[in-house]
Design a protein around this motif. Structure first.
Motif, PDB file in Angstrom:
ATOM      1  N   LEU A  17      42.504  33.387  18.999  1.00  0.00           N
ATOM      2  CA  LEU A  17      41.641  34.366  18.353  1.00  0.00           C
ATOM      3  C   LEU A  17      42.347  34.969  17.149  1.00  0.00           C
ATOM      4  CD1 LEU A  17      40.243  36.401  21.390  1.00  0.00           C
ATOM      5  CD2 LEU A  17      39.108  34.595  20.081  1.00  0.00           C
ATOM      6  N   PRO A  18      41.793  34.778  15.956  1.00  0.00           N
ATOM      7  CA  PRO A  18      42.434  35.376  14.779  1.00  0.00           C
ATOM      8  C   PRO A  18      42.308  36.898  14.829  1.00  0.00           C
ATOM      9  CG  PRO A  18      40.749  33.757  14.153  1.00  0.00           C
ATOM     10  CD  PRO A  18      40.596  34.015  15.612  1.00  0.00           C
ATOM     11  N   GLU A  19      43.364  37.570  14.472  1.00  0.00           N
ATOM     12  CA  GLU A  19      43.275  39.032  14.341  1.00  0.00           C
ATOM     13  C   GLU A  19      42.696  39.298  12.964  1.00  0.00           C
ATOM     14  OE1 GLU A  19      47.158  40.647  15.007  1.00  0.00           O
ATOM     15  OE2 GLU A  19      47.103  40.188  17.164  1.00  0.00           O
ATOM     16  N   THR A 119      51.840  33.238  14.338  1.00  0.00           N
ATOM     17  CA  THR A 119      51.618  33.594  12.936  1.00  0.00           C
ATOM     18  C   THR A 119      51.677  32.336  12.094  1.00  0.00           C
ATOM     19  OG1 THR A 119      52.822  35.620  13.428  1.00  0.00           O
ATOM     20  CG2 THR A 119      52.364  35.161  11.105  1.00  0.00           C
ATOM     21  N   LEU A 120      50.611  32.093  11.348  1.00  0.00           N
ATOM     22  CA  LEU A 120      50.537  30.880  10.540  1.00  0.00           C
ATOM     23  C   LEU A 120      50.655  31.209   9.073  1.00  0.00           C
ATOM     24  CD1 LEU A 120      47.458  28.933  11.928  1.00  0.00           C
ATOM     25  CD2 LEU A 120      49.858  28.527  12.384  1.00  0.00           C
ATOM     26  N   LYS A 121      51.404  30.400   8.377  1.00  0.00           N
ATOM     27  CA  LYS A 121      51.443  30.525   6.927  1.00  0.00           C
ATOM     28  C   LYS A 121      50.414  29.566   6.353  1.00  0.00           C
ATOM     29  CE  LYS A 121      56.051  32.255   6.636  1.00  0.00           C
ATOM     30  NZ  LYS A 121      57.415  31.827   6.934  1.00  0.00           N
ATOM     31  N   LEU A 122      49.499  30.113   5.579  1.00  0.00           N
ATOM     32  CA  LEU A 122      48.411  29.304   5.034  1.00  0.00           C
ATOM     33  C   LEU A 122      48.660  29.016   3.554  1.00  0.00           C
ATOM     34  CD1 LEU A 122      45.398  31.180   6.676  1.00  0.00           C
ATOM     35  CD2 LEU A 122      46.670  29.226   7.570  1.00  0.00           C
ATOM     36  N   LEU A 130      47.302  34.877  15.159  1.00  0.00           N
ATOM     37  CA  LEU A 130      46.351  34.426  16.176  1.00  0.00           C
ATOM     38  C   LEU A 130      46.864  34.822  17.554  1.00  0.00           C
ATOM     39  CD1 LEU A 130      46.086  30.820  14.782  1.00  0.00           C
ATOM     40  CD2 LEU A 130      44.185  32.400  14.809  1.00  0.00           C
ATOM     41  N   ARG A 131      45.943  35.301  18.370  1.00  0.00           N
ATOM     42  CA  ARG A 131      46.311  35.579  19.756  1.00  0.00           C
ATOM     43  C   ARG A 131      45.961  34.359  20.599  1.00  0.00           C
ATOM     44  NH1 ARG A 131      44.136  38.965  23.299  1.00  0.00           N
ATOM     45  NH2 ARG A 131      42.415  39.506  21.919  1.00  0.00           N
ATOM     46  N   GLU A 158      35.007  27.783  17.675  1.00  0.00           N
ATOM     47  CA  GLU A 158      36.236  28.406  18.171  1.00  0.00           C
ATOM     48  C   GLU A 158      37.481  27.715  17.628  1.00  0.00           C
ATOM     49  OE1 GLU A 158      35.660  28.162  22.360  1.00  0.00           O
ATOM     50  OE2 GLU A 158      34.865  30.194  22.470  1.00  0.00           O
ATOM     51  N   PHE A 159      38.554  28.492  17.561  1.00  0.00           N
ATOM     52  CA  PHE A 159      39.827  27.911  17.130  1.00  0.00           C
ATOM     53  C   PHE A 159      40.640  27.504  18.353  1.00  0.00           C
ATOM     54  CE2 PHE A 159      38.703  30.749  13.629  1.00  0.00           C
ATOM     55  CZ  PHE A 159      38.845  29.890  12.549  1.00  0.00           C
TER      56      PHE A 159
END
Ligand SMILES: [Zn+2]
Length: 407
Positions: A17-19, A119-122, A130-131, A158-159
């Motif tokens: 789930l993205p914050e 934590t993703l670097k985009l 993301l949780r 959904e991710f």
């Protein structure tokens, strides 16, 4: 490959789930999809193997100018290359990459397992947190493992994230050598002592013929509806059913035989020696036999499971170039001739043996000459003659014929 430590790899899949807003992550996945497709389109027309360096030269700066970070770019062209290669080897058409999914290298994410936050670097310096939604128990297993890559997917709104973990294991010191020779009809397993004595020989039937039957059915249907099979629902469904059977048969078999072989290897504390399928070329006798009807994918799947299960048990796995192993005399290296069905004979030294057994002896010899510190012994002193029980062997040569029904 010696020098490389044995590794076990496993993936943890979890919903994510993205914050905050999900827009940037979606934008990234779309951009990534387009980038992969761009690379696929361009390398599809180049009809030769591209080295990593060449790929880097061709695409790196373009991808970076789209906003990707260095490792995003690398993952994108590596992924595109693998898509093209697998489409080519299946004789398929140019792949269309529609899914929203991206591989992300360890340099571009941070995983906090305690808090289950990724934590993703985009692209363009964006970051997203993301949780991960999964149970503590499942995560607990991976403490002490390292992770090196993740795959992020967007599916049905959904991710999903798969985190790839690996664990290095300290291999047991081998007491025996187990050689596995894969063929169309059977898998032959031979265990040798380090001094070259054959102590166990076992043969398992493979389900290749069953798989082939489903393949033939599929082709028959496709021939009958050469243009329309993709569009007629009933026909497509029939083809899918055969495909599913093939998948089930091959995975079931691979898991079972992987487990069985690894258990036996553990009992004998063996180093497991497999044929290196990457070394096979079109003009090789063995690869011809392999490729004739089904290709190499099923052999790779069986090997994958054997390797995985063996490493799970802290056993070393080594791959040997199989060229020549099914055609040469294990005693004097001359070319063997066919005596009668599946039995080969050497005109020089009168060696005579079953084709698969000769192959395991040759693989064993190659292994010893490559890896053993005490030099290469000759052929196992107790090489079984065709149709003969040999001292030192437990049970009959074909004991496995009775126990081959593992699927
Ligand atoms: Zn010979």
């Amino acid at each position: 490959m010696r020098g490389e430590e044995p590794v076990v790899v496993e993936a943890l899949k979890a919903r994510a789930l993205p914050e905050g807003s999900r827009d940037k992550l979606l934008e990234f996945l779309r951009l990534y999809r387009d980038a992969v497709q761009m690379v696929v389109d361009r390398i599809w027309s180049i009809n030769k193997k591209l080295s990593w360096r060449k790929l880097h030269r061709l695409f790196y700066s373009d991808l970076v100018s789209m906003g990707f970070r260095a490792h995003h770019a690398k993952e994108a062209y590596v992924y595109a290359k693998s898509l093209v290669e697998s489409a080519r080897s299946n004789g398929g058409r140019k792949p269309a990459h529609r899914k929203l999914s991206a591989r992300i290298d360890k340099y571009d994410y941070r995983l906090d397992l305690d808090n289950m936050v990724l934590t993703l670097k985009l692209h363009s310096d964006y970051e997203v947190r993301l949780r991960l939604i999964t149970s503590r128990d499942r995560v607990g297993k991976f403490r002490g493992w390292s992770n090196y890559e993740i795959v992020v997917k967007y599916e049905d709104g959904e991710f999903w994230v798969s985190v790839y973990f690996r664990r290095i294991i300290k291999p047991l010191k081998p007491r025996t050598v187990m050689v596995i020779d894969l063929n169309f009809d059977n898998a032959t397993l031979a265990i040798f002592t380090l001094s070259g004595r054959l102590i166990r020989l076992k043969r398992f039937k493979t389900p290749h013929r069953k798989i082939l039957t489903h393949r033939i059915w599929t082709e028959r249907i496709q021939r009958r509806y050469p243009r329309s099979w993709r569009f007629i629902k009933g026909v497509r469904k029939a083809i899918e059913r055969h495909g599913e059977r093939i998948r089930n048969i091959s995975w079931d078999y691979s898991h079972k035989i992987g487990d069985l072989i690894a258990e036996l290897a553990l009992k004998y504390q063996s180093v497991v020696v497999l044929e290196d399928l990457d070394e096979l070329r079109e003009n090789n006798r063995k690869s011809k036999r392999f490729n004739k009807k089904l290709g190499l994918w099923f052999y790779r799947r069986i090997q994958f499971c054997i390797e995985y299960e063996a490493r799970e048990r802290s056993l070393e796995v080594i791959k040997i170039d199989p060229r020549g192993t099914s055609s040469k005399c294990p005693r004097c290296n001359r070319k063997l001739v066919e005596n009668k069905h599946r039995v080969l004979r050497c005109r020089e030294c009168s060696f005579m043996g079953d084709r698969d057994v000769a192959a395991t002896l040759n693989i064993y010899k190659k292994y010893i000459s490559k890896y053993s510190r005490c030099g290469a012994p000759g052929v196992a002193p107790n090489t079984p003659k065709p149709n003969e029980n040999t001292s030192g062997m437990r049970g009959n040569r074909d004991e496995a014929m009775k126990t081959n029904q593992i699927i």
